[in-house]
Design an enzyme around this catalytic site. Structure first.
Site: not given
Ligand code: 4NP
Length: 153
Positions: A8, A14, A123
């Site tokens: 992800c 995720r 997300d």
């Molecule tokens: P993930 O969620 O892709 O589901 O782990 C996110 C966590 C952090 C960030 C973006 C998406 N971020 O930009 O820090």
């Protein structure tokens, strides 16, 4: 041995959730040894950070063990190390192909493309809705298992 890398954007919400859900489903079906599962990010944002509390909480509510995991960015080498590299949404797939330099073996897939209702997994970092994330990921992991080893369900 089937090697699966979930991917992800940040690798704190995720993809680690998918990693722990698939490991749990495989274990319940006595297939834990058949799988090697890990997760990684496309971005560098969260490298070294632990799994998000929202993900830990949703897994705990359902009795699913969350192992220790620290975010890492996926590498070009991961393409050879894994049989399947599974992203959560279309933008992940674009970034994954950019990192690997293409997908000649057709290993890069979107998780819910294994389900009856192909779609992105939103997300939760932005939506805050970890319940929805869990439901989508659970659906995707069950569909993935069914598609990878239909005879062992
Ligand atoms: P993930 O969620 O892709 O589901 O782990 C996110 C966590 C952090 C960030 C973006 C998406 N971020 O930009 O820090």
């Amino acid at each position: 041995m089937i090697r699966v890398l979930f991917v992800c954007l940040g690798n704190i919400c995720r993809s680690p959730m998918a990693q722990f859900v698939l490991q749990d489903l495989a274990k319940r079906r006595c297939m834990a040894e058949a799988f090697q599962v890990d997760s990684a990010a496309t971005s560098r944002e969260e490298i070294g950070n632990p799994v998000h509390p929202g993900t830990i909480r949703e897994l705990a509510r359902r009795g699913i063990p969350a192992g220790e995991h620290y975010a890492r960015q996926m590498t070009r080498e991961d393409y050879q190390k894994y049989d399947w590299l599974i992203g959560m949404e279309e933008s992940n797939l674009r970034n994954m192909r950019r990192i690997t330099g293409g997908d000649p073996e057709g290993k890069i897939r979107r998780l819910l493309d294994f389900s009856d209702r192909p779609r992105d997994i939103a997300d939760p970092w932005f939506t805050g809705n970890f319940v929805r994330t869990y439901e989508d990921i659970r659906e995707g992991c069950e569909a993935l298992l069914g598609s990878l080893c239909p005879e062992r369900l």
